[in-house]
Scaffold this motif. Structure first.
Motif, short mmCIF file in Angstrom:
data_model
loop_
_atom_site.label_atom_id
_atom_site.label_comp_id
_atom_site.label_asym_id
_atom_site.label_seq_id
_atom_site.Cartn_x
_atom_site.Cartn_y
_atom_site.Cartn_z
N ALA A 1 0.81 -1.21 0.00
CA ALA A 1 0.00 0.00 0.00
C ALA A 1 0.85 1.26 0.00
O ALA A 1 0.33 2.35 -0.24
N ALA A 2 2.14 1.14 0.26
CA ALA A 2 3.05 2.27 0.16
C ALA A 2 3.47 2.46 -1.29
O ALA A 2 3.29 1.57 -2.13
N ALA A 3 4.05 3.61 -1.59
CA ALA A 3 4.51 3.85 -2.95
C ALA A 3 5.52 2.79 -3.38
O ALA A 3 5.46 2.25 -4.49
N SER A 4 6.45 2.48 -2.49
CA SER A 4 7.41 1.39 -2.70
C SER A 4 7.99 1.05 -1.34
O SER A 4 7.87 1.82 -0.39
N ALA A 5 8.64 -0.10 -1.26
CA ALA A 5 9.25 -0.51 0.00
C ALA A 5 10.35 -1.51 -0.28
O ALA A 5 10.22 -2.36 -1.17
N PRO A 6 11.45 -1.43 0.47
CA PRO A 6 12.55 -2.39 0.29
C PRO A 6 12.22 -3.73 0.93
O PRO A 6 11.67 -3.78 2.04
N LEU A 7 12.56 -4.79 0.24
CA LEU A 7 12.49 -6.14 0.81
C LEU A 7 13.88 -6.51 1.27
O LEU A 7 14.83 -6.49 0.48
N ARG A 8 14.00 -6.88 2.54
CA ARG A 8 15.30 -7.17 3.13
C ARG A 8 15.37 -8.63 3.56
O ARG A 8 14.35 -9.26 3.84
N SER B 1 15.67 -5.85 9.75
CA SER B 1 16.50 -4.80 10.30
C SER B 1 16.70 -3.71 9.26
O SER B 1 16.94 -4.02 8.08
N PRO B 2 16.63 -2.43 9.64
CA PRO B 2 16.79 -1.36 8.66
C PRO B 2 18.20 -1.26 8.09
O PRO B 2 18.40 -0.60 7.07
N ASP B 3 19.18 -1.91 8.73
CA ASP B 3 20.53 -1.88 8.18
C ASP B 3 20.85 -3.10 7.31
O ASP B 3 21.97 -3.25 6.83
N ALA B 4 19.86 -3.98 7.12
CA ALA B 4 20.05 -5.11 6.21
C ALA B 4 19.98 -4.62 4.77
O ALA B 4 19.24 -3.69 4.45
N GLY B 5 20.75 -5.23 3.90
CA GLY B 5 20.78 -4.81 2.51
C GLY B 5 19.44 -4.99 1.80
O GLY B 5 18.61 -5.82 2.21
N ILE B 6 19.23 -4.21 0.75
CA ILE B 6 18.01 -4.31 -0.05
C ILE B 6 18.17 -5.47 -1.02
O ILE B 6 19.07 -5.47 -1.86
N GLU B 7 17.28 -6.46 -0.92
CA GLU B 7 17.29 -7.58 -1.85
C GLU B 7 16.55 -7.23 -3.13
O GLU B 7 16.97 -7.55 -4.23
N THR B 8 15.40 -6.58 -2.97
CA THR B 8 14.60 -6.09 -4.09
C THR B 8 13.62 -5.08 -3.52
O THR B 8 13.69 -4.74 -2.33
N GLU B 9 12.73 -4.58 -4.36
CA GLU B 9 11.71 -3.64 -3.91
C GLU B 9 10.34 -4.12 -4.35
O GLU B 9 10.20 -4.75 -5.39
N ALA B 10 9.35 -3.79 -3.55
CA ALA B 10 7.95 -3.95 -3.95
C ALA B 10 7.38 -2.57 -4.22
O ALA B 10 7.81 -1.58 -3.61
N VAL B 11 6.44 -2.48 -5.15
CA VAL B 11 5.81 -1.21 -5.46
C VAL B 11 4.31 -1.32 -5.21
O VAL B 11 3.76 -2.42 -5.09
N PRO C 1 8.53 -3.48 5.47
CA PRO C 1 7.96 -2.72 6.59
C PRO C 1 6.48 -3.08 6.75
O PRO C 1 5.72 -3.05 5.77
N LYS C 2 6.07 -3.43 7.96
CA LYS C 2 4.69 -3.85 8.20
C LYS C 2 3.71 -2.76 7.81
O LYS C 2 2.63 -3.03 7.27
N ALA C 3 4.08 -1.50 8.05
CA ALA C 3 3.17 -0.38 7.76
C ALA C 3 2.95 -0.19 6.27
O ALA C 3 2.02 0.53 5.88
N ALA C 4 3.77 -0.81 5.44
CA ALA C 4 3.63 -0.65 3.99
C ALA C 4 2.58 -1.58 3.40
O ALA C 4 2.27 -1.47 2.20
N LEU C 5 2.02 -2.50 4.21
CA LEU C 5 1.11 -3.52 3.70
C LEU C 5 -0.34 -3.20 4.03
O LEU C 5 -0.64 -2.55 5.03
#
Length: 291
Positions: free
Chosen positions: A39-46, A50-60, A89-93
């Motif tokens: 539901a967010a514009a986009s969000a990183p999948l890690r 953890s916010p310091d984990a690398g970005i594996e891909t993104e969801a839009v 991020p849970k808030a992005a769903l």
């Protein structure tokens, strides 16, 4: 059936796994996932919550996901578009989000709290984002309230969207529109892309499903051609071990790459020589996706 040899695609941890994997993987418990959408514009999948984990891909926005668990502010999910597993991020769903009716066709466009371009925007959405539209007001489309993560109502300029099912038949044309987009490891939006993210996005807008990573694309997409640098056609994919680019014609390659740190066009011969010397070695295969 889930391929258990590729951890990127297996919705399982030592403490929890998809109920469909019972008897195939060991876990303390098995759960049936719940369907939702980004539901967010986009969000990183890690890979880790953890916010310091690398970005594996993104969801839009509009991407379908299966939710298995929540961990603090993160949700353990599987992306339904390409099977990737990780933490969003849970808030992005949103669990009750509507099926998208439209796709964003502009490189990116703003969402507004009213059908008025003079209002301060709520944010932006990227090329390819899926929007559930409930109506039209003048030049704007209204998003379903349960289809986005913004507190206010959200509107998008109608001419920046098209109904789902209308495709761009030339993936290379989409890639050309993205020239100059910054390179981003794991990126798949018009703000930042990696090599396979560029290919996946361009093919998706042509109505062609694609795996996420270059090694997966190399075995799944199209048909293999002789590994020669002549006789290539627009849309052909050239693979290295860990990299992929798309041909614009017989001699020019477009790819998101760390050398230019952007989506760039260059002669194939020059790219092949540089990549062989400095990074991924020799071309491993060439595949034809378009008829």
């Amino acid at each position: 059936m889930t391929d258990l040899t590729d951890a990127r695609l297996v919705p399982a941890r030592t403490d929890l796994a998809d109920v469909r994997l019972r008897g195939r993987v060991d876990a303390a418990r098995y759960v049936a996932g719940r369907s939702g959408r980004l539901a967010a514009a986009s969000a990183p999948l890690r890979r880790r919550p953890s916010p310091d984990a690398g970005i594996e891909t993104e969801a839009v926005m509009g991407d379908p996901v299966t939710l298995y668990d929540t961990d603090g502010g993160f949700a353990f999910v599987q992306l339904e578009t390409d099977g990737y597993v990780g933490y969003l991020p849970k808030a992005a769903l949103a669990l009750e989000a509507p099926t998208p009716t439209h796709r964003v066709t502009a490189l990116r466009t703003f969402l507004y709290p009213a059908a008025d371009m003079k209002r301060p925007p709520l944010g932006h959405v990227s090329l390819g984002a899926g929007l559930g539209i409930t109506g039209r007001e003048g030049d704007f489309l209204r998003l379903a309230d349960d289809g986005h993560a913004f507190a206010d109502s959200a509107y998008v300029f109608a001419d920046h969207c098209a109904p789902v099912g209308i495709v761009e038949p030339d993936p290379a044309a989409t890639a050309e529109r993205l020239v100059g987009t910054p390179y981003l490891w794991g990126g798949r939006t018009s703000l930042g892309l990696d090599c396979s993210g560029l290919v996946q996005l361009c093919l998706a807008l042509a109505g062609i499903p694609s795996p996420r990573d270059a090694d997966q694309q190399e075995t799944a997409l199209g048909m293999a051609l002789p590994t020669r640098l002549d006789g290539l056609a627009r849309g052909d994919l050239v693979f290295w071990r860990g990299h992929v680019g798309m041909m614009l014609d017989e001699t020019r390659l477009i790819h998101a790459n760390g050398y230019h740190m952007a989506v760039a066009v260059e002669p194939l011969a020059g790219a092949v020589a540089r990549i062989a010397e400095k990074s991924y070695g020799a071309v491993t295969s060439i595949r034809r996706v378009m008829p």
